[in-house]
Enzyme design. Structure first.
Site, short mmCIF file in Angstrom:
data_model
loop_
_atom_site.label_atom_id
_atom_site.label_comp_id
_atom_site.label_asym_id
_atom_site.label_seq_id
_atom_site.Cartn_x
_atom_site.Cartn_y
_atom_site.Cartn_z
N ASP A 8 5.07 -0.78 -1.94
CA ASP A 8 3.73 -0.25 -1.63
C ASP A 8 3.77 1.28 -1.50
O ASP A 8 4.79 1.86 -1.13
CB ASP A 8 3.23 -0.89 -0.32
N ASN B 172 -5.04 -7.79 -6.23
CA ASN B 172 -5.07 -6.52 -6.99
C ASN B 172 -5.99 -6.57 -8.22
O ASN B 172 -6.39 -5.53 -8.73
CB ASN B 172 -3.65 -6.09 -7.40
C1 IPE Z 1 0.52 -5.51 -1.84
O1 IPE Z 1 0.12 -4.18 -1.75
C2 IPE Z 1 0.77 -5.88 -3.25
C3 IPE Z 1 1.78 -5.10 -3.94
C4 IPE Z 1 2.58 -4.21 -3.43
C5 IPE Z 1 1.88 -5.38 -5.33
P1 IPE Z 1 -1.40 -3.77 -1.60
O2 IPE Z 1 -1.41 -2.31 -1.41
O3 IPE Z 1 -2.18 -4.29 -2.74
O4 IPE Z 1 -1.83 -4.56 -0.29
P2 IPE Z 1 -3.00 -4.31 0.71
O5 IPE Z 1 -4.26 -4.39 -0.08
O6 IPE Z 1 -2.79 -2.93 1.27
O7 IPE Z 1 -2.86 -5.37 1.74
C1 IPE Z 2 1.58 -0.56 -4.74
O1 IPE Z 2 1.01 0.70 -4.54
C2 IPE Z 2 1.51 -0.99 -6.17
C3 IPE Z 2 0.45 -1.97 -6.46
C4 IPE Z 2 -0.23 -2.62 -5.59
C5 IPE Z 2 0.18 -2.22 -7.88
P1 IPE Z 2 -0.52 0.89 -4.20
O2 IPE Z 2 -1.27 1.03 -5.47
O3 IPE Z 2 -0.98 -0.20 -3.30
O4 IPE Z 2 -0.51 2.28 -3.45
P2 IPE Z 2 -1.30 2.67 -2.12
O5 IPE Z 2 -1.02 1.60 -1.11
O6 IPE Z 2 -2.73 2.71 -2.50
O7 IPE Z 2 -0.75 3.99 -1.75
MG MG Z 3 -1.05 -0.42 -1.26
#
Ligand code: IPE
Ligand code: IPE
Ligand code: MG
Length: 234
Positions: free
Chosen positions: A14, A62
């Site tokens: 993340d 996502n």
């Molecule tokens: C969880 O991260 C999914 C991945 C890292 C692929 P998100 O950034 O999507 O999760 P939330 O929305 O903050 O819970």
């Molecule tokens: C994790 O990084 C990757 C995916 C969920 C695809 P994020 O896209 O959630 O990055 P932040 O949490 O917004 O920084």
């Molecule tokens: Mg994230």
């Protein structure tokens, strides 16, 4: 001191978006760097003797992000599956994908199948990539699997136990994770491996995923070895 068993590490990768924004770059730049870091960490984990690495790359939730971001992520995935992930083949790493495949574009599905096929005999280390993955959906799908076996007379209610149930999950044949890492400072599971993480040790680190290194992974493993576990000792 006895050592804790360490076979499987799970990572919620993340913080790609915040990493990019903090540098004045578009979020997608973070996803690009994040994919490179995944390759590095897969190699580092194998070198440290970790047999299984499961990473959360894209959740079912996502899909609700902007069309632009989802399209860019699928584009990157396409590119990595055609080119960069081939490095995993030469590194002797088996690749498996878990998640709801039906939601993914067909050309990507095809490439995923090819990569799984090309690497299936690499038994030393496995990289399991959770793509379009949601744990509740996985559990519901397993319940349906058990119900239809019973309906067809292939299983009796008595035979339902933790083992037969776990065999209906995407992760069947793979031991449960010993360690869960989430980067970027968030401290939640976001629908990741709810069943499989029942006994994992949790590590939440502030580092954004694109800045995560093999050295940080090594430090987490060292801390894990100092934790006192009632279960899972060698
Ligand atoms: C969880 O991260 C999914 C991945 C890292 C692929 P998100 O950034 O999507 O999760 P939330 O929305 O903050 O819970
Ligand atoms: C994790 O990084 C990757 C995916 C969920 C695809 P994020 O896209 O959630 O990055 P932040 O949490 O917004 O920084
Ligand atoms: Mg994230």
């Amino acid at each position: 001191m006895e050592k804790n068993i360490l076979e499987h590490i799970a990572i919620i990768m993340d913080g790609n978006g915040r990493w990019a924004l903090s540098r004045g770059l578009p979020r997608t730049a973070g996803h690009k760097k994040g994919a490179e870091v995944l390759l590095e960490i897969s190699k580092a984990a194998k070198q440290m003797g970790v047999k299984y690495l499961t990473v959360y790359a894209f959740s079912t939730e996502n899909w609700k992000r902007s069309k632009d971001e989802v399209d860019t992520l699928m584009g990157l995935l396409r590119q990595y599956l055609s080119k960069d992930f081939n490095e995993l083949v030469s590194q002797g790493i088996r690749v498996r994908f878990i998640g709801e495949r039906d939601m993914l574009p067909s050309d990507i599905l095809e490439k995923m199948g090819e990569l799984e096929e090309k690497t299936k005999d690499n038994l030393q280390a496995t990289l399991q990539v959770a793509l379009s993955y949601g744990s509740r959906a996985e559990i519901v799908q397993a319940v349906k699997g058990v119900a239809s076996k019973i309906k067809n007379g292939d299983m009796s209610i008595k035979e339902i136990d933790e083992k037969t149930f776990a065999d209906m999950l995407y992760t069947k044949d793979i031991p449960d994770p010993d360690i869960l890492i989430r980067t970027s400072g968030e401290q939640r599971l976001s629908n990741f491996l709810l069943w499989q993480l029942a006994y994992a040790e949790f590590f939440f680190v502030d580092t954004y995923w694109p800045d995560f290194t093999g050295e940080e992974l090594k430090q987490i493993i060292e801390k894990y070895q100092k934790r006192d576990r009632r279960y899972g000792k060698n």
